[in-house]
Design a protein around this motif. Structure first.
Motif, mmCIF file in Angstrom:
data_model
loop_
_atom_site.group_PDB
_atom_site.id
_atom_site.type_symbol
_atom_site.label_atom_id
_atom_site.label_comp_id
_atom_site.label_asym_id
_atom_site.label_seq_id
_atom_site.Cartn_x
_atom_site.Cartn_y
_atom_site.Cartn_z
ATOM 1 N N ALA A 29 0.520 8.474 5.603
ATOM 2 C CA ALA A 29 0.295 7.238 6.362
ATOM 3 C C ALA A 29 -1.183 6.856 6.352
ATOM 4 O O ALA A 29 -1.532 5.680 6.170
ATOM 5 C CB ALA A 29 0.792 7.404 7.789
ATOM 6 N N LEU A 30 -2.051 7.832 6.552
ATOM 7 C CA LEU A 30 -3.490 7.564 6.560
ATOM 8 C C LEU A 30 -3.960 7.132 5.171
ATOM 9 O O LEU A 30 -4.816 6.253 5.037
ATOM 10 C CB LEU A 30 -4.254 8.795 7.021
ATOM 11 N N TYR A 31 -3.376 7.749 4.140
ATOM 12 C CA TYR A 31 -3.744 7.393 2.765
ATOM 13 C C TYR A 31 -3.313 5.962 2.449
ATOM 14 O O TYR A 31 -4.076 5.190 1.833
ATOM 15 C CB TYR A 31 -3.099 8.373 1.789
ATOM 16 N N ALA A 32 -2.129 5.585 2.871
ATOM 17 C CA ALA A 32 -1.663 4.211 2.659
ATOM 18 C C ALA A 32 -2.574 3.221 3.375
ATOM 19 O O ALA A 32 -2.863 2.132 2.854
ATOM 20 C CB ALA A 32 -0.222 4.063 3.133
ATOM 21 N N GLN A 33 -3.033 3.589 4.578
ATOM 22 C CA GLN A 33 -3.953 2.722 5.311
ATOM 23 C C GLN A 33 -5.276 2.594 4.569
ATOM 24 O O GLN A 33 -5.871 1.508 4.518
ATOM 25 C CB GLN A 33 -4.201 3.274 6.710
ATOM 26 N N MET A 80 0.851 7.959 -6.321
ATOM 27 C CA MET A 80 -0.347 8.761 -6.546
ATOM 28 C C MET A 80 -0.111 10.231 -6.223
ATOM 29 O O MET A 80 0.749 10.573 -5.413
ATOM 30 C CB MET A 80 -1.496 8.213 -5.691
ATOM 31 N N PRO A 81 -0.879 11.135 -6.854
ATOM 32 C CA PRO A 81 -0.749 12.569 -6.547
ATOM 33 C C PRO A 81 -0.997 12.826 -5.065
ATOM 34 O O PRO A 81 -1.888 12.235 -4.458
ATOM 35 C CB PRO A 81 -1.845 13.217 -7.410
ATOM 36 N N SER A 82 -0.214 13.714 -4.473
ATOM 37 C CA SER A 82 -0.304 13.953 -3.023
ATOM 38 C C SER A 82 -1.653 14.527 -2.607
ATOM 39 O O SER A 82 -2.109 14.289 -1.483
ATOM 40 C CB SER A 82 0.818 14.895 -2.577
ATOM 41 N N ASP A 83 -2.326 15.265 -3.501
ATOM 42 C CA ASP A 83 -3.606 15.850 -3.109
ATOM 43 C C ASP A 83 -4.715 14.803 -3.001
ATOM 44 O O ASP A 83 -5.801 15.098 -2.489
ATOM 45 C CB ASP A 83 -4.023 16.975 -4.058
ATOM 46 N N TYR A 84 -4.464 13.583 -3.448
ATOM 47 C CA TYR A 84 -5.452 12.509 -3.301
ATOM 48 C C TYR A 84 -5.572 12.053 -1.847
ATOM 49 O O TYR A 84 -6.486 11.310 -1.501
ATOM 50 C CB TYR A 84 -5.081 11.316 -4.179
ATOM 51 N N GLN A 85 -4.675 12.504 -1.009
ATOM 52 C CA GLN A 85 -4.709 12.127 0.405
ATOM 53 C C GLN A 85 -5.834 12.845 1.158
ATOM 54 O O GLN A 85 -6.123 12.515 2.309
ATOM 55 C CB GLN A 85 -3.365 12.460 1.068
ATOM 56 N N GLN A 86 -6.461 13.831 0.520
ATOM 57 C CA GLN A 86 -7.580 14.578 1.112
ATOM 58 C C GLN A 86 -7.224 15.152 2.481
ATOM 59 O O GLN A 86 -8.045 15.203 3.403
ATOM 60 C CB GLN A 86 -8.825 13.693 1.215
ATOM 61 N N GLY A 87 -5.967 15.566 2.624
ATOM 62 C CA GLY A 87 -5.543 16.216 3.858
ATOM 63 C C GLY A 87 -5.230 15.278 4.999
ATOM 64 O O GLY A 87 -4.904 15.730 6.113
ATOM 65 N N GLY A 88 -5.288 13.971 4.750
ATOM 66 C CA GLY A 88 -5.079 13.016 5.827
ATOM 67 C C GLY A 88 -3.637 12.605 6.049
ATOM 68 O O GLY A 88 -3.326 11.926 7.032
ATOM 69 N N GLY A 89 -2.747 12.957 5.120
ATOM 70 C CA GLY A 89 -1.351 12.569 5.250
ATOM 71 C C GLY A 89 -1.063 11.243 4.573
ATOM 72 O O GLY A 89 -1.973 10.444 4.300
ATOM 73 N N PRO A 112 0.817 -1.216 0.000
ATOM 74 C CA PRO A 112 0.000 0.000 0.000
ATOM 75 C C PRO A 112 0.849 1.264 0.000
ATOM 76 O O PRO A 112 0.500 2.259 -0.652
ATOM 77 C CB PRO A 112 -0.815 -0.127 1.285
ATOM 78 N N GLU A 113 1.970 1.244 0.724
ATOM 79 C CA GLU A 113 2.855 2.410 0.775
ATOM 80 C C GLU A 113 3.477 2.688 -0.593
ATOM 81 O O GLU A 113 3.612 3.852 -1.002
ATOM 82 C CB GLU A 113 3.963 2.174 1.807
ATOM 83 N N GLN A 114 3.854 1.625 -1.317
ATOM 84 C CA GLN A 114 4.428 1.805 -2.648
ATOM 85 C C GLN A 114 3.378 2.326 -3.628
ATOM 86 O O GLN A 114 3.688 3.162 -4.488
ATOM 87 C CB GLN A 114 4.998 0.471 -3.150
ATOM 88 N N ILE A 115 2.155 1.862 -3.488
ATOM 89 C CA ILE A 115 1.069 2.345 -4.341
ATOM 90 C C ILE A 115 0.789 3.813 -4.035
ATOM 91 O O ILE A 115 0.682 4.647 -4.949
ATOM 92 C CB ILE A 115 -0.199 1.499 -4.128
ATOM 93 N N ALA A 116 0.695 4.150 -2.754
ATOM 94 C CA ALA A 116 0.409 5.527 -2.353
ATOM 95 C C ALA A 116 1.469 6.492 -2.871
ATOM 96 O O ALA A 116 1.149 7.625 -3.271
ATOM 97 C CB ALA A 116 0.325 5.617 -0.829
ATOM 98 N N ALA A 117 2.724 6.043 -2.901
ATOM 99 C CA ALA A 117 3.821 6.904 -3.345
ATOM 100 C C ALA A 117 3.709 7.272 -4.818
ATOM 101 O O ALA A 117 4.282 8.282 -5.256
ATOM 102 C CB ALA A 117 5.156 6.215 -3.078
#
Length: 351
Positions: free
Chosen positions: A296-300, A285-294, A278-283
């Motif tokens: 780590a939360l996005y990877a989760q 993706m565009p950072s704004d897809y995290q919706q302000g959660g950061g 999940p961490e490799q996938i998150a890396a």
């Protein structure tokens, strides 16, 4: 050979009125022409335009990830990804001919067939909805499950969207008529969370990363979890194929080489997802897809949703029948129309 065997809205009324306009406005904002044929099997400018029912939603992650990995380019197809806040708006863009493909829920293919429109899923990304029914922190005492939907205002991404479909099923399946609760179009992300916090909805259906962000903000809790195949079976009685690339059948038949390239690119992405963390996938993706959660939360959020995805783009054999049964529970169009499931998808391009 075809398989034997689919801007923030404050009030529901406004969402209905704007549905068709929104699909067009997204295209206009991008400064694109709106042809549905010509040039390299795509639009007049040579691009294959794909509308996504929320590019930043994890359930539709394969769309942007394929672009980020360079797989569209590797297959020699020029893809432009566009986005709308709800799947129903993405569907409208496809039916109106403004885009050549939609990344959205397979269930729209059944709904459209009953309305006289022939579209089909050509790559099946997921075998479970990836959706979660939640309750606001303020309403936990009166809303403990779908049987308590009566008299409640429940958030959906858009009226006629798959979140709307699944909310209606959960209600009817648990003895609540669709006329006994009010669906409210609130989109996803912060607009959904704000609606929970402000009390304009008591609960609703949403996806990751909105779910994880909501939990982190203590704005609500989970009632029904359909992010995994097991969750789908528990809530819906079987696998529920959801996010997919679906296209008008006439366009598919006329542009098979292009569809094959698109399908190959997406299947490569699904395989890549199955072999990375999940961490490799998150890396990727565009950072704004995290919706302000950061990060780590996005990877989760990605980890929570990964089990829903297929590894090969193939339709689960029992999936279409589950979707038909679920939709027929509450949709008069499906109750009075014998959908030909074998026309709602094809595995020709992924096998």
């Amino acid at each position: 050979m075809r398989s034997s065997l689919r801007p923030t809205h404050r009030v529901a009324k406004a969402a209905v009125a704007l549905t068709g306009v929104l699909a067009l406005s997204a295209l206009t904002a991008c400064g694109n022409s709106h042809g549905s044929s010509g040039g390299a099997g795509g639009s007049k400018d040579g691009k294959v335009k794909i509308m996504v029912g929320g590019l930043d939603k994890v359930i539709y992650l394969p769309a942007m990830l394929t672009q980020q990995l360079g797989y569209f380019k590797d297959e020699g197809v020029n893809v432009q990804l566009l986005t709308e806040s709800a799947g129903v708006q993405a569907e409208t863009a496809l039916v109106s001919g403004d885009v050549q493909g939609t990344v959205g829920f397979y269930d729209h293919t059944l709904d459209l067939q009953a309305k006289g429109k022939q579209v089909e899923s050509v790559v099946q990304f997921a075998q479970a909805p990836g959706e979660v029914e939640v309750v606001s922190t303020k309403a936990t005492a009166s809303l403990k499950g779908p049987k308590d939907f009566k008299g409640k205002k429940l958030g959906v991404t858009g009226l006629g969207s798959s979140t709307d479909f699944l909310t209606k099923y959960l209600a009817v399946h648990n003895g609540v008529k669709t006329s006994q609760f009010t669906p409210v179009a609130v989109g996803a992300g912060q607009t959904f969370i704000s609606a929970l916090q402000q009390g304009s909805i008591q609960g609703g259906m949403t996806t990751e990363p909105t779910v994880s962000t909501m939990l982190a903000k203590k704005a609500g809790s989970v009632l029904v979890d359909m992010r995994t195949p097991d969750g789908s079976r528990a809530a819906l009685g079987g696998l529920y194929p959801s996010s997919s690339l679906y296209m008008q059948t006439s366009w598919v038949d006329a542009h098979k080489d292009t569809v094959r390239k698109l399908s190959k690119a997406f299947v490569k992405t699904l395989h890549w997802m199955a072999t990375h963390t999940p961490e490799q996938i998150a890396a990727k993706m565009p950072s704004d897809y995290q919706q302000g959660g950061g990060s780590a939360l996005y990877a989760q959020a990605i980890k929570n949703t990964l089990p829903m995805f297929t590894k090969d783009g193939v339709m689960p054999s029992d999936g279409p029948a589950t979707v038909k049964r679920v939709l027929s529970t509450f949709d008069p169009n499906l109750q009075n129309y014998d959908v030909d499931l074998k026309k709602t998808y094809t595995d020709e391009f992924v096998k």
